[in-house]
Scaffold this active site. Structure first.
Site, PDB file in Angstrom:
ATOM      1  N   LEU A  75       0.706  -1.033  -0.181  1.00 11.56           N
ATOM      2  CA  LEU A  75       0.086   0.098   0.056  1.00 11.56           C
ATOM      3  C   LEU A  75       0.851   1.188  -0.074  1.00 11.56           C
ATOM      4  CD1 LEU A  75      -2.957  -1.026   2.399  1.00 11.56           C
ATOM      5  CD2 LEU A  75      -2.927  -1.040  -0.147  1.00 11.56           C
ATOM      6  N   HIS A  77       2.485   4.350  -1.687  1.00 11.59           N
ATOM      7  CA  HIS A  77       2.391   4.833  -2.729  1.00 11.59           C
ATOM      8  C   HIS A  77       3.843   5.256  -3.747  1.00 11.59           C
ATOM      9  CE1 HIS A  77      -1.072   6.373  -0.804  1.00 11.59           C
ATOM     10  NE2 HIS A  77      -1.537   6.391  -2.113  1.00 11.59           N
ATOM     11  N   MET A 111       8.327   4.851   5.035  1.00  5.49           N
ATOM     12  CA  MET A 111       8.118   3.433   4.546  1.00  5.49           C
ATOM     13  C   MET A 111       9.666   3.283   3.627  1.00  5.49           C
ATOM     14  SD  MET A 111       6.039   1.969   5.965  1.00  5.49           S
ATOM     15  CE  MET A 111       6.601   0.318   5.719  1.00  5.49           C
ATOM     16  N   GLU A 112       9.861   4.394   3.061  1.00  3.06           N
ATOM     17  CA  GLU A 112      11.245   4.429   2.418  1.00  3.06           C
ATOM     18  C   GLU A 112      12.212   4.488   3.262  1.00  3.06           C
ATOM     19  OE1 GLU A 112       8.125   5.378  -0.442  1.00  3.06           O
ATOM     20  OE2 GLU A 112       8.394   5.823   1.406  1.00  3.06           O
ATOM     21  N   ASP A 126      24.179 -10.654   4.661  1.00  2.00           N
ATOM     22  CA  ASP A 126      24.720 -11.261   3.471  1.00  2.00           C
ATOM     23  C   ASP A 126      26.449 -11.344   3.103  1.00  2.00           C
ATOM     24  OD1 ASP A 126      24.358 -13.009   1.287  1.00  2.00           O
ATOM     25  OD2 ASP A 126      24.821 -11.229  -0.023  1.00  2.00           O
TER      26      ASP A 126
END
Length: 155
Positions: A75, A77, A111-112, A126
């Site tokens: 969700l 954008h 969110m970014e 990793d």
């Protein structure tokens, strides 16, 4: 449930329409940690990680992740990412990661910033997994935001 912005009256999720919102400058910062064994810390400090420059790879992974957030978070954008700063600092028990992401758009960029920190942490693991199989990501969170309807906030 219909009072929640991303939930329709029937309970199903949807993407909120932000087309009518004003474009404003916004930023968000997030932080997190990767806890590491002393051998992994020594390898980072000595430039002896078998896969190469783990800090540089993690920084680039974080930068890429910030730009790809809408592909990963259903969700979120698609918004213009105008700037990303990613810092990784080796400490005695791990690596502290902090990211700040900036936009001029219609919705927030938290969110970014969170995705940036999370993917940088995953890339770091990793890179060092041959030296430390027990590396652990912890404390990922938003630490500051500015702009938008709710204004400025910091931890």
């Amino acid at each position: 449930m219909s009072d929640l912005t991303h939930v329709r009256a029937d309970g199903s999720a949807h993407m909120v329409n932000v087309a009518g919102k004003a474009v404003t400058q916004r930023s968000a910062s997030a932080a997190g940690r990767v806890l590491l064994h002393p051998d992994a810390i020594a390898a980072l400090r000595d430039g002896a990680v078998p896969k190469g420059d783990a800090i540089a790879v993690a920084r680039i992974a974080g930068l890429q992740a910030a730009k790809r957030t809408p592909e990963l978070i259903p969700l979120a954008h698609p918004i213009a990412v105008h700037g990303v700063e990613v810092d990784l600092d080796v400490s005695d028990d791990g690596v502290d990661i902090r990211a700040t992401v900036v936009t001029a758009d219609r919705t927030g960029i938290e969110m970014e910033a969170l995705t940036c920190v999370s993917v940088a942490a995953l890339a770091l693991i990793d890179m060092v997994k041959a030296v430390d199989r027990h590396a652990r990501i912890t404390d990922v969170r938003v630490v500051a935001k500015s702009g938008g309807r709710s204004g400025d906030w910091h931890e």
